[in-house]
Design an enzyme around this catalytic site. Structure first.
Site, short mmCIF file in Angstrom:
data_model
loop_
_atom_site.label_atom_id
_atom_site.label_comp_id
_atom_site.label_asym_id
_atom_site.label_seq_id
_atom_site.Cartn_x
_atom_site.Cartn_y
_atom_site.Cartn_z
CD GLU A 1 -78.58 74.47 -42.20
OE1 GLU A 1 -79.11 73.35 -42.20
OE2 GLU A 1 -79.21 75.51 -42.53
CE LYS B 1 -82.51 71.57 -40.57
NZ LYS B 1 -82.03 72.28 -41.78
CB CYS C 1 -81.74 75.72 -40.66
SG CYS C 1 -82.31 76.82 -41.99
#
Length: 287
Positions: A45, A118, A155
């Site tokens: 990431e 995200k 993540c």
């Protein structure tokens, strides 16, 4: 017909403040993975720099770019085309006045198939992402690349079973999670890497799908805020077993080959998707 096989890779390394140096480092590891036969290669990431979300500082907004102009995307597009590999590229994305933690899905011809933003944004000591990123507005997707249909979360997304299931329902055959996770500032003795791995191994089991997770390593100093990233990148098979894994300080690439037809047959045999009761789930959800 011959079985549909795909070889995947996860990159684990440290990063610093110099974006150009980070790109060069990532390029070298992508080349290594490709040399070992990898077709879909996952960097970690926000490899453009250090993980800056350990503090709230407006100077970091200057490091965001539109996805089409981001130096990491530009570099990985050229490399993907040259090596004929797929690279999910994690970036700090600027979209007008909006900022996102995003992934550009670069296919093996160097073209960008699209952007995932995200969805789950953490906000706590050491991971103050809500200061920088809007929650993603793309929804969860599956991308039909040259070698396989892939789902990519970022993540904190990896802790949510709903995200993995949504990508599978969209047609994903493999799940990828680029990550930046490590120590907790309020308790430096706390090491969550086993929980982190097990959460994603659970997604592998309940969706009968391989999972690839790439984390960074090393100690980063962000204006006095020090964070140790715990590595432990891994590749899990569709049964949840770790078939490739790194420790806390290893640097390099993990590579593994999967037979997608055999996995699809296994998934059908277990009946997880046959026996779903989506008609009941909404009635039981309490926000």
């Amino acid at each position: 017909m011959p079985p549909r096989k795909v070889t995947v890779a996860a990159i684990q390394t440290s990063y610093g403040l110099d974006m150009e140096a980070n790109i060069e480092k990532t390029e070298a590891l992508v080349r290594e993975a490709a040399k070992r036969g990898a077709q879909v290669i996952l960097p970690s990431e926000l490899f453009q720099g250090i993980y800056f979300c350990t503090e709230q500082n407006p100077r970091w907004f200057e490091t965001a770019y539109p996805a089409s102009e981001h130096p990491c995307v530009t570099a990985m597009r050229k490399l993907a085309k040259k090596l004929k590999v797929v690279i999910p590229v994690s970036i700090f994305e600027k979209d007008g006045p909006r900022y996102y933690n995003s992934i550009a899905i670069v296919d093996a011809d160097g073209e960008v198939l699209g952007i995932y933003r995200k969805s789950h944004i953490p906000d706590g000591p050491g991971y103050q992402e809500k200061y920088y990123f809007r929650p993603g507005d793309t929804g969860f997707k599956a991308w039909r690349t040259r070698y396989a249909t892939i789902g990519v979360g970022i993540c904190w997304d990896q802790w949510f079973p709903e995200a993995a299931r949504a990508m599978m329902l969209a047609g994903a055959e493999l799940l990828f999670y680029p990550t930046a996770i490590g120590s907790e500032p309020y308790d430096t003795a706390l090491d969550t890497h086993l929980q982190w791995q097990r959460a994603m191994q659970g997604h592998a089991v309940s969706n009968a799908v391989p999972v690839v997770a790439a984390n960074r390593i090393g100690i980063e100093d962000n204006a006095g805020q020090r964070q140790r990233f715990y590595g432990h990148s891994f590749i899990s098979d569709h049964r949840g077993d770790l078939v490739e894994s790194f420790g806390a300080e290893d640097e390099g690439v993990l590579v593994h080959t999967f037979d997608l037809d055999a996995i699809a047959a296994y998934r059908a045999d277990w009946g997880f998707f046959r026996d779903r009761r989506s008609d009941l789930y909404a009635k039981s959800i309490v926000d």
